[in-house]
Design a protein around this motif. Structure first.
Motif, PDB file in Angstrom:
ATOM      1  N   PRO A  20       0.811  -1.224   0.000  1.00 24.66           N
ATOM      2  CA  PRO A  20       0.000   0.000   0.000  1.00 24.66           C
ATOM      3  C   PRO A  20       0.846   1.276   0.000  1.00 24.66           C
ATOM      4  N   THR A  21       0.245   2.322  -0.559  1.00 28.15           N
ATOM      5  CA  THR A  21       0.854   3.642  -0.583  1.00 28.15           C
ATOM      6  C   THR A  21      -0.220   4.684  -0.273  1.00 28.15           C
ATOM      7  N   PRO A  22       0.174   5.871   0.149  1.00 29.51           N
ATOM      8  CA  PRO A  22      -0.826   6.940   0.314  1.00 29.51           C
ATOM      9  C   PRO A  22      -1.479   7.242  -1.027  1.00 29.51           C
ATOM     10  N   ALA A  23      -2.769   7.482  -1.024  1.00 29.34           N
ATOM     11  CA  ALA A  23      -3.460   7.886  -2.245  1.00 29.34           C
ATOM     12  C   ALA A  23      -2.916   9.250  -2.690  1.00 29.34           C
ATOM     13  N   PHE A  24      -3.128   9.607  -3.945  1.00 27.79           N
ATOM     14  CA  PHE A  24      -2.640  10.894  -4.452  1.00 27.79           C
ATOM     15  C   PHE A  24      -3.172  12.036  -3.585  1.00 27.79           C
ATOM     16  N   TYR A  25      -4.458  11.983  -3.263  1.00 25.60           N
ATOM     17  CA  TYR A  25      -5.034  12.891  -2.267  1.00 25.60           C
ATOM     18  C   TYR A  25      -5.195  12.073  -0.994  1.00 25.60           C
ATOM     19  N   GLU A  26      -4.162  12.103  -0.168  1.00 22.38           N
ATOM     20  CA  GLU A  26      -4.136  11.210   0.995  1.00 22.38           C
ATOM     21  C   GLU A  26      -5.205  11.564   2.018  1.00 22.38           C
ATOM     22  N   ARG A  27      -5.446  12.848   2.198  1.00 26.86           N
ATOM     23  CA  ARG A  27      -6.455  13.253   3.175  1.00 26.86           C
ATOM     24  C   ARG A  27      -7.560  14.015   2.470  1.00 26.86           C
ATOM     25  N   VAL A  28      -8.780  13.542   2.604  1.00 26.80           N
ATOM     26  CA  VAL A  28      -9.942  14.165   1.975  1.00 26.80           C
ATOM     27  C   VAL A  28     -11.079  14.221   2.991  1.00 26.80           C
ATOM     28  N   ARG A  29     -11.574  15.422   3.240  1.00 27.29           N
ATOM     29  CA  ARG A  29     -12.714  15.616   4.150  1.00 27.29           C
ATOM     30  C   ARG A  29     -12.484  14.938   5.508  1.00 27.29           C
ATOM     31  N   ASP A  30     -11.333  15.209   6.097  1.00 27.35           N
ATOM     32  CA  ASP A  30     -11.001  14.696   7.430  1.00 27.35           C
ATOM     33  C   ASP A  30     -10.849  13.186   7.478  1.00 27.35           C
ATOM     34  N   THR A  31     -10.621  12.542   6.363  1.00 25.66           N
ATOM     35  CA  THR A  31     -10.348  11.104   6.351  1.00 25.66           C
ATOM     36  C   THR A  31      -9.008  10.852   5.655  1.00 25.66           C
ATOM     37  N   TYR A  32      -8.402   9.713   5.971  1.00 29.81           N
ATOM     38  CA  TYR A  32      -7.129   9.325   5.369  1.00 29.81           C
ATOM     39  C   TYR A  32      -7.361   8.190   4.391  1.00 29.81           C
ATOM     40  N   ARG A  33      -6.656   8.265   3.251  1.00 28.22           N
ATOM     41  CA  ARG A  33      -6.852   7.285   2.183  1.00 28.22           C
ATOM     42  C   ARG A  33      -5.517   6.667   1.764  1.00 28.22           C
ATOM     43  N   TRP A  34      -5.497   5.347   1.804  1.00 32.28           N
ATOM     44  CA  TRP A  34      -4.348   4.594   1.296  1.00 32.28           C
ATOM     45  C   TRP A  34      -4.854   3.645   0.224  1.00 32.28           C
ATOM     46  N   GLN A  35      -3.985   3.312  -0.720  1.00 35.77           N
ATOM     47  CA  GLN A  35      -4.465   2.490  -1.818  1.00 35.77           C
ATOM     48  C   GLN A  35      -3.509   1.360  -2.189  1.00 35.77           C
ATOM     49  N   ILE A  36      -4.090   0.353  -2.818  1.00 36.83           N
ATOM     50  CA  ILE A  36      -3.372  -0.799  -3.342  1.00 36.83           C
ATOM     51  C   ILE A  36      -3.761  -0.930  -4.812  1.00 36.83           C
ATOM     52  N   VAL A  37      -2.792  -1.169  -5.666  1.00 42.14           N
ATOM     53  CA  VAL A  37      -3.058  -1.405  -7.080  1.00 42.14           C
ATOM     54  C   VAL A  37      -2.704  -2.852  -7.398  1.00 42.14           C
ATOM     55  N   VAL A  38      -3.625  -3.545  -8.041  1.00 47.08           N
ATOM     56  CA  VAL A  38      -3.426  -4.953  -8.375  1.00 47.08           C
ATOM     57  C   VAL A  38      -3.434  -5.110  -9.895  1.00 47.08           C
ATOM     58  N   LYS A  39      -2.439  -5.834 -10.406  1.00 46.15           N
ATOM     59  CA  LYS A  39      -2.362  -6.151 -11.834  1.00 46.15           C
ATOM     60  C   LYS A  39      -2.578  -7.642 -12.048  1.00 46.15           C
ATOM     61  N   SER A  40      -3.240  -7.965 -13.149  1.00 43.54           N
ATOM     62  CA  SER A  40      -3.402  -9.374 -13.507  1.00 43.54           C
ATOM     63  C   SER A  40      -3.652  -9.489 -15.008  1.00 43.54           C
ATOM     64  N   PRO A  41      -3.118 -10.544 -15.642  1.00 40.74           N
ATOM     65  CA  PRO A  41      -3.402 -10.750 -17.062  1.00 40.74           C
ATOM     66  C   PRO A  41      -4.822 -11.259 -17.297  1.00 40.74           C
ATOM     67  N   LYS A  42      -5.478 -11.698 -16.204  1.00 38.34           N
ATOM     68  CA  LYS A  42      -6.839 -12.216 -16.310  1.00 38.34           C
ATOM     69  C   LYS A  42      -7.789 -11.360 -15.470  1.00 38.34           C
ATOM     70  N   ARG A  43      -8.801 -10.843 -16.104  1.00 30.67           N
ATOM     71  CA  ARG A  43      -9.743  -9.964 -15.405  1.00 30.67           C
ATOM     72  C   ARG A  43     -10.501 -10.718 -14.306  1.00 30.67           C
ATOM     73  N   GLN A  44     -10.763 -12.002 -14.541  1.00 30.48           N
ATOM     74  CA  GLN A  44     -11.500 -12.789 -13.562  1.00 30.48           C
ATOM     75  C   GLN A  44     -10.768 -12.857 -12.219  1.00 30.48           C
ATOM     76  N   GLU A  45      -9.427 -12.878 -12.278  1.00 23.50           N
ATOM     77  CA  GLU A  45      -8.665 -12.918 -11.030  1.00 23.50           C
ATOM     78  C   GLU A  45      -8.887 -11.657 -10.201  1.00 23.50           C
ATOM     79  N   LEU A  46      -9.034 -10.526 -10.878  1.00 20.71           N
ATOM     80  CA  LEU A  46      -9.300  -9.283 -10.148  1.00 20.71           C
ATOM     81  C   LEU A  46     -10.694  -9.300  -9.539  1.00 20.71           C
TER      82      LEU A  46
END
Length: 324
Positions: free
Chosen positions: A276-302
């Protein structure tokens, strides 16, 4: 105090003057609204920021307010620094409102109209389309709301200010969006037999997004971009899933983001988990946002990954158009 920086080049000013002298129409494009993007103290360096989102507040001189373009928070422009009490408050950066003010100073007898998200509902492009098409408006200023779909027969000059602004955004699709906007705004001219001109101001004039956008060379831009996407394994050569958690505290956001990241890595063999990493806008409306990006060659896996997503605090976007 607005810093007195001349953001119109001599070639652009010359083209504007020439067009206006012939009663022709001019379009100035800049994809950032407001008057100035940064307000700070020249003495101690204090910077005006949103208390809820932790991003710089944008000056809107017409309403004498500083506003957050994420959550809508606004406050009065300070007359002195809240930390050192010094009166040397300066405003830096360029927005469409500041461009409008400068053009009104330079061409006081010309009819000027600005179109962006701050435009009054009674003065939108749709509401004023007849004025635009008939050439009743001498100088048009705007963001991407004026870049597409307009047929303006009296328009002969297009000026683009800071054309490379979007290239600095940390997203794999930033070059594509810059190319699209330039190609679209360039497409506003050259539709008639009248000679037309496009003047683009950029710190990266040789960047492929700039050169291909100006020439509307879709083939060359596509071939270069698709090659880069293949080398770096981004769409269309893989599928993406963006997962974002939203918590009241930063500690909770980090803890739960790490927990989900480890869970996904231990349960899937054929996916790539970034973060995980901080989202581009990490803090929005008094909340904190972190994100995970997942890659897969198969959409079904996502889609299968979504089964591991907690029922609360998490948002997901399958095939996101942007990772910001």
């Amino acid at each position: 105090m607005l810093l007195n920086i001349n953001f119109f080049s001599d070639p652009l000013l010359k083209s504007i003057n020439t067009a206006l002298s012939k009663n022709e129409q001019v379009l100035i494009f800049h994809n950032r609204r407001g008057t100035a993007s940064i307000t700070l103290c020249d003495n101690c360096g204090w910077q005006a920021g949103c208390p809820r989102c932790f991003i710089p507040l944008t000056l809107h001189a017409d309403s004498h307010k500083l506003s957050c373009h994420i959550c809508g928070f606004s406050t009065k422009v300070p007359t002195s620094c809240p930390e050192c009490k010094n009166a040397d408050i300066i405003h830096k950066g360029i927005g469409t409102k500041r461009i409008e003010d400068e053009l009104q100073r330079l061409f006081p007898n010309k009819k000027i109209a600005r179109f962006d998200k701050d435009t009054d509902l009674k003065a939108t492009v749709d509401e004023r389309y007849d004025e635009l098409k008939n050439g009743e408006i001498d100088i048009i200023i705007g963001t991407q709301v004026i870049a597409k779909g307009l047929d303006l027969p009296h328009l002969t000059v297009v000026g683009v200010v800071q054309a490379d602004t979007g290239l600095s955004l940390p997203d794999y699709s930033s070059p594509e969006r810059t190319f699209q906007l330039l190609a679209q705004v360039v497409g506003r001219v050259g539709r008639s037999s009248t000679p037309t001109e496009v003047v683009v101001q950029s710190y990266q004039p040789s960047h492929p997004s700039i050169t291909n956008g100006l020439s509307q060379n879709y083939t060359e831009f596509y071939q270069r971009t698709i090659s880069q996407r293949q080398k770096t394994n981004f769409p269309p050569f893989t599928y993406l899933l963006k997962l974002t958690c939203v918590y009241k505290t930063e500690a909770a956001a980090i803890r739960n983001a790490k927990k989900l990241s480890e869970l996904l890595k231990s349960n899937f063999d054929n996916i790539e988990v970034f973060g995980p990493t901080p989202a581009f806008y990490e803090r929005v409306r008094d909340t904190y946002r972190w994100q995970i990006v997942v890659k897969s060659p198969k959409r079904q896996e996502l889609l299968d990954v979504l089964n591991f997503l907690p029922s609360s605090h998490w948002q997901y976007e399958l095939d996101p158009v942007s990772l910001l």
